[in-house]
Design a protein around this motif. Structure first.
Motif, PDB file in Angstrom:
ATOM      1  N   UNK A   1      -2.852  13.324   0.841  1.00 10.61           N
ATOM      2  CA  UNK A   1      -4.215  13.780   1.170  1.00 10.61           C
ATOM      3  C   UNK A   1      -5.288  12.881   0.521  1.00 10.61           C
ATOM      4  N   UNK A   2      -5.026  12.468  -0.711  1.00 11.88           N
ATOM      5  CA  UNK A   2      -6.022  11.649  -1.429  1.00 11.88           C
ATOM      6  C   UNK A   2      -5.574  10.194  -1.558  1.00 11.88           C
ATOM      7  N   UNK A   3      -4.480   9.837  -0.913  1.00  6.76           N
ATOM      8  CA  UNK A   3      -3.802   8.582  -1.236  1.00  6.76           C
ATOM      9  C   UNK A   3      -4.311   7.360  -0.476  1.00  6.76           C
ATOM     10  N   UNK A   4      -4.777   7.554   0.763  1.00  9.01           N
ATOM     11  CA  UNK A   4      -5.119   6.392   1.606  1.00  9.01           C
ATOM     12  C   UNK A   4      -6.027   5.384   0.899  1.00  9.01           C
ATOM     13  N   UNK A   5      -7.142   5.817   0.282  1.00 10.89           N
ATOM     14  CA  UNK A   5      -8.026   4.810  -0.340  1.00 10.89           C
ATOM     15  C   UNK A   5      -7.397   4.111  -1.537  1.00 10.89           C
ATOM     16  N   UNK A   6      -6.318   4.688  -2.074  1.00 12.44           N
ATOM     17  CA  UNK A   6      -5.699   4.111  -3.273  1.00 12.44           C
ATOM     18  C   UNK A   6      -4.605   3.101  -2.946  1.00 12.44           C
ATOM     19  N   UNK A   7      -4.261   2.997  -1.660  1.00  7.31           N
ATOM     20  CA  UNK A   7      -3.108   2.161  -1.285  1.00  7.31           C
ATOM     21  C   UNK A   7      -3.285   0.694  -1.702  1.00  7.31           C
ATOM     22  N   UNK A   8      -4.464   0.073  -1.488  1.00  7.15           N
ATOM     23  CA  UNK A   8      -4.591  -1.326  -1.915  1.00  7.15           C
ATOM     24  C   UNK A   8      -4.306  -1.502  -3.409  1.00  7.15           C
ATOM     25  N   UNK A   9      -4.746  -0.526  -4.212  1.00  6.17           N
ATOM     26  CA  UNK A   9      -4.495  -0.629  -5.654  1.00  6.17           C
ATOM     27  C   UNK A   9      -3.003  -0.424  -5.968  1.00  6.17           C
ATOM     28  N   UNK A  10      -2.373   0.472  -5.241  1.00  2.00           N
ATOM     29  CA  UNK A  10      -0.927   0.669  -5.443  1.00  2.00           C
ATOM     30  C   UNK A  10      -0.188  -0.632  -5.154  1.00  2.00           C
ATOM     31  N   UNK A  11      -0.599  -1.276  -4.090  1.00  2.00           N
ATOM     32  CA  UNK A  11       0.017  -2.554  -3.716  1.00  2.00           C
ATOM     33  C   UNK A  11      -0.204  -3.589  -4.827  1.00  2.00           C
ATOM     34  N   UNK A  12      -1.448  -3.593  -5.316  1.00  2.00           N
ATOM     35  CA  UNK A  12      -1.813  -4.596  -6.327  1.00  2.00           C
ATOM     36  C   UNK A  12      -0.966  -4.460  -7.595  1.00  2.00           C
ATOM     37  N   UNK A  13      -0.667  -3.226  -7.996  1.00  2.00           N
ATOM     38  CA  UNK A  13       0.102  -3.072  -9.244  1.00  2.00           C
ATOM     39  C   UNK A  13       1.607  -3.172  -8.991  1.00  2.00           C
TER      40      UNK A  13
END
Ligand code: SAM
Ligand code: SF4
Length: 329
Positions: free
Chosen positions: A99-111
């Protein structure tokens, strides 16, 4: 390296960072939510990082962040970032409702997150609302798109429930035609947090597979990864795969490589045990790393052989108010 009393290597930690959630999946928690843990009872960011660092030093190679909903907690991304830098940790991953994850995906990828488990019980908006008691399907689908767009491997988790999402089994398998995802059907477990006793399941792994085979008779068994909890299949020509997780039948215990820590710091040797000791409380009382490590090693020497034995050994039977959100799935 950590090896249990049955010769199983223990190298995987599932850490539930919160019991809170922005959905109310009826198989996990009541409509009014749970009696949330107090701030004092929850592990702090520093405590989680300390415990994880220690366990990685002892042989844990994979950590999954779960909950509750991990991103219902504000410092989860900070924790993931810190964990991603731990020497010796080979895989860091998470389970999320999306639900809250979509905007965080680029950062997840980055780490460096390479794979994410996304819960998705249905592709139908009305059924999503009935199951989760929230109208958030669009945000979850957006998360799925973002994950695929960023090249993060996706496993979709669907709990199979009589009268709720049986009509979704085939559409979810059909999703694997184009999308390179693994759709995993999970047997419903007795942790719904509402105090109702669970009287077994209508949809076990055998029935789920038979239902799929009726529409896809050519579906083939494919090799299961080491320590996999799912039995995996593929429809020839499909990009993705299908897994079935016998979570209630407990057919995967023989290769179990995992331990769990609940949001309040209870160390669990099995999904079905009551917890062996509270590692956060022990650390708060001043236990040194050596003392904590010794207690963890001793607990690993007393693991039940399977979930049935863990269940039998509980002082009280399954705590009928227990929710999957306080265990972490
Ligand atoms: N909130 C996140 C989510 O839903 O993905 C992470 C925590 S949730 C407790 C982890 C997984 O447990 C989810 O895939 C969910 O479907 C599954 N789960 C929750 N309650 C369950 C139950 N009673 N039986 C089987 N699986 C369950
Ligand atoms: Fe929340 Fe996950 Fe439980 Fe659903 S399964 S209520 S998303 S913690």
């Amino acid at each position: 390296m950590l090896v249990d009393n049955h010769g199983r290597t223990i190298n995987y930690l599932r850490l539930a960072v919160t019991d809170k959630c922005n959905l109310r999946c009826f198989y996990c928690m009541p409509e009014d939510g749970l009696q949330w843990l107090s701030r004092e009872a929850l592990m702090t960011y520093e405590e989680m990082l300390h415990i994880c660092t220690m366990l990685v030093g002892m042989g844990i190679e994979k950590i999954r962040i779960t909950g509750g909903e991990p991103f219902a907690r504000k410092d989860t991304m900070q924790l993931l970032t810190a964990l991603s830098k731990l020497n010796g940790l080979r895989e860091l991953t998470l389970t999320t409702n999306g639900v809250l994850t979509a905007p965080l995906v680029p950062e997840l990828k980055k780490i460096g997150i390479r794979s994410v488990n996304l819960s998705l019980d249905t592709l139908d908006r009305q059924r999503f609302l009935t199951i989760t008691r929230r109208d958030e399907l669009d945000k979850v689908m957006d998360t799925l798109q973002q994950l695929l767009h960023h090249g993060i491997e996706v496993k979709l988790n669907a709990v199979v429930m009589e009268g709720k999402n049986i009509e979704d089994i085939i559409p979810l398998v059909a999703l694997t035609k184009e999308l390179p995802v693994s759709v995993r059907f999970i047997e419903e477990m007795p942790f719904n947090g509402d105090g109702n006793q669970h009287s077994g399941i209508n949809w076990n792994h055998v029935r789920i597979l038979q239902t799929i085979q009726e529409v896809y008779p050519g579906i083939q068994k494919i090799p299961d990864a080491l320590y996999s909890t799912s039995h995996n299949y593929q429809v020839p020509g499909h990009n993705g795969s299908v897994g079935i997780i016998a979570a209630y039948t407990r057919s995967f215990c023989g290769t179990c490589n995992r331990i769990r820590i609940t949001p309040e710091g209870m160390l669990k040797m099995c999904l079905y045990d009551n917890g062996v000791f509270n590692i956060k409380d022990m650390a708060r009382k001043g236990a040194s790393n050596d003392m904590l490590a010794e207690a963890v090693t001793a607990a690993i020497q007393h693991r039940a052989v399977d979930g049935w034995e863990a269940d039998r050994n509980r002082p009280e039977k399954i705590n009928i108010h227990e929710s999957m959100a306080t265990i972490g799935g």
